[in-house]
Design a protein around this motif. Structure first.
Motif, PDB file in Angstrom:
ATOM      1  N   VAL A   1       0.791  -1.449   0.050  1.00  0.00           N
ATOM      2  CA  VAL A   1       0.038   0.181   0.249  1.00  0.00           C
ATOM      3  C   VAL A   1       0.902   0.940  -0.106  1.00  0.00           C
ATOM      4  O   VAL A   1       1.762   0.761   1.044  1.00  0.00           O
ATOM      5  CB  VAL A   1      -0.993  -0.430   1.491  1.00  0.00           C
ATOM      6  N   VAL A   2       0.657   2.031  -1.329  1.00  0.00           N
ATOM      7  CA  VAL A   2       1.446   3.548  -1.552  1.00  0.00           C
ATOM      8  C   VAL A   2       0.477   4.516  -0.971  1.00  0.00           C
ATOM      9  O   VAL A   2      -0.711   4.877  -1.621  1.00  0.00           O
ATOM     10  CB  VAL A   2       1.638   3.345  -2.366  1.00  0.00           C
ATOM     11  N   VAL A   3       0.750   6.246  -0.321  1.00  0.00           N
ATOM     12  CA  VAL A   3      -0.093   6.744   0.496  1.00  0.00           C
ATOM     13  C   VAL A   3       0.761   7.703  -0.631  1.00  0.00           C
ATOM     14  O   VAL A   3       2.072   8.135   0.127  1.00  0.00           O
ATOM     15  CB  VAL A   3      -0.026   6.747   1.490  1.00  0.00           C
TER      16      VAL A   3
ATOM     17  N   ALA B   1      -7.014   4.867   8.489  1.00  0.00           N
ATOM     18  CA  ALA B   1      -7.313   2.891   7.813  1.00  0.00           C
ATOM     19  C   ALA B   1      -5.151   3.801   6.903  1.00  0.00           C
ATOM     20  O   ALA B   1      -4.785   1.930   7.175  1.00  0.00           O
ATOM     21  CB  ALA B   1      -7.700   3.046   6.526  1.00  0.00           C
ATOM     22  N   ALA B   2      -4.917   4.241   6.445  1.00  0.00           N
ATOM     23  CA  ALA B   2      -3.273   4.355   5.642  1.00  0.00           C
ATOM     24  C   ALA B   2      -2.183   4.322   6.718  1.00  0.00           C
ATOM     25  O   ALA B   2      -0.849   4.203   6.217  1.00  0.00           O
ATOM     26  CB  ALA B   2      -3.657   5.882   5.740  1.00  0.00           C
TER      27      ALA B   2
ATOM     28  N   HIS C   1       3.988   2.247   1.707  1.00  0.00           N
ATOM     29  CA  HIS C   1       5.497   3.365   1.571  1.00  0.00           C
ATOM     30  C   HIS C   1       4.976   4.874   1.198  1.00  0.00           C
ATOM     31  O   HIS C   1       3.642   5.225   1.318  1.00  0.00           O
ATOM     32  CB  HIS C   1       6.020   2.999   0.512  1.00  0.00           C
ATOM     33  N   TRP C   2       5.315   6.362   2.188  1.00  0.00           N
ATOM     34  CA  TRP C   2       4.381   7.318   1.628  1.00  0.00           C
ATOM     35  C   TRP C   2       5.073   8.588   0.852  1.00  0.00           C
ATOM     36  O   TRP C   2       6.064   8.043   0.910  1.00  0.00           O
ATOM     37  CB  TRP C   2       4.557   8.345   2.960  1.00  0.00           C
TER      38      TRP C   2
ATOM     39  N   LEU D   1      11.308   2.496  -8.085  1.00  0.00           N
ATOM     40  CA  LEU D   1      11.643   1.444  -7.767  1.00  0.00           C
ATOM     41  C   LEU D   1      11.678   0.961  -6.686  1.00  0.00           C
ATOM     42  O   LEU D   1      11.023   0.041  -6.849  1.00  0.00           O
ATOM     43  CB  LEU D   1      12.592   2.324  -7.804  1.00  0.00           C
ATOM     44  N   ARG D   2      10.515   1.111  -5.765  1.00  0.00           N
ATOM     45  CA  ARG D   2       9.744   0.985  -4.952  1.00  0.00           C
ATOM     46  C   ARG D   2       8.729  -0.875  -5.790  1.00  0.00           C
ATOM     47  O   ARG D   2       9.261  -1.741  -5.140  1.00  0.00           O
ATOM     48  CB  ARG D   2       8.812   1.273  -4.021  1.00  0.00           C
TER      49      ARG D   2
END
Length: 177
Positions: free
Chosen positions: A46-48, A86-87, A92-93, A109-110
């Protein structure tokens, strides 16, 4: 492996008093975004990705297009509602300074480090930041899924156009219509 990318679900874009708000349409997708974060946090990535601007930056291209929004250090940049809680499960942010979550960030890259080939997009605005993230994802070879019940815009015509464009031009899957 899959990744969920939550794009710009901030106070300035969602709250009634936000500086560039989607208002009620944006608020209506809050619960679905929370559900998706919870679903993905258990087994995927999960990315924000949040828009950020500096106060008084006259050189940023958005300066002439939109009112000041998501200014660094302001409440406008805070995640909105239950998405904020939830975040906390995000892996990763990203602070992004352009429409796309890929532009000038380490997102590609991630994702590649984790062998992620399929990205799921949620958030706002469908026809701006979600769209530009999808275009970059397409050009980078990712499989794209857009959750129509978890994206929104302050422009209903642009929103509808973007949902069609994801399918017809980017080969994305649009779910939750």
């Amino acid at each position: 492996m899959r990744a969920l990318i939550v794009i710009d679900y901030t106070f300035d874009f969602i709250a009634d008093t936000g500086r560039l708000t989607c208002g009620k349409p944006g608020q209506d997708i809050e619960e679905r975004i929370v559900q998706l974060i919870e679903e993905f946090a258990d087994k995927d990535y999960v990315v924000v990705a949040n828009d950020v601007h500096d106060a008084g930056d006259t050189y940023h291209p958005e300066t002439t297009l939109f009112p000041p929004h998501n200014i660094r250090g302001t409440d406008g940049r805070e995640l909105y509602g239950a998405v904020k809680t939830a975040a906390s499960r995000a892996d990763h942010w990203i602070d992004k300074t352009r429409y796309s979550a890929f532009a000038g960030t380490d997102l590609d890259l991630r994702l590649r480090e984790r062998a992620i080939t399929e990205i799921h997009l949620v958030g706002v605005c469908t026809d701006i930041c979600v769209l530009h993230t999808a275009v970059d994802a397409y050009n980078l070879g990712y499989t794209i899924v857009v959750h129509a019940d978890a994206v929104q815009s302050f422009n209903s015509v642009g929103h509808a156009w973007a949902l069609e464009h994801f399918v017809t031009t980017l080969g994305a899957t649009v779910t939750g219509k």
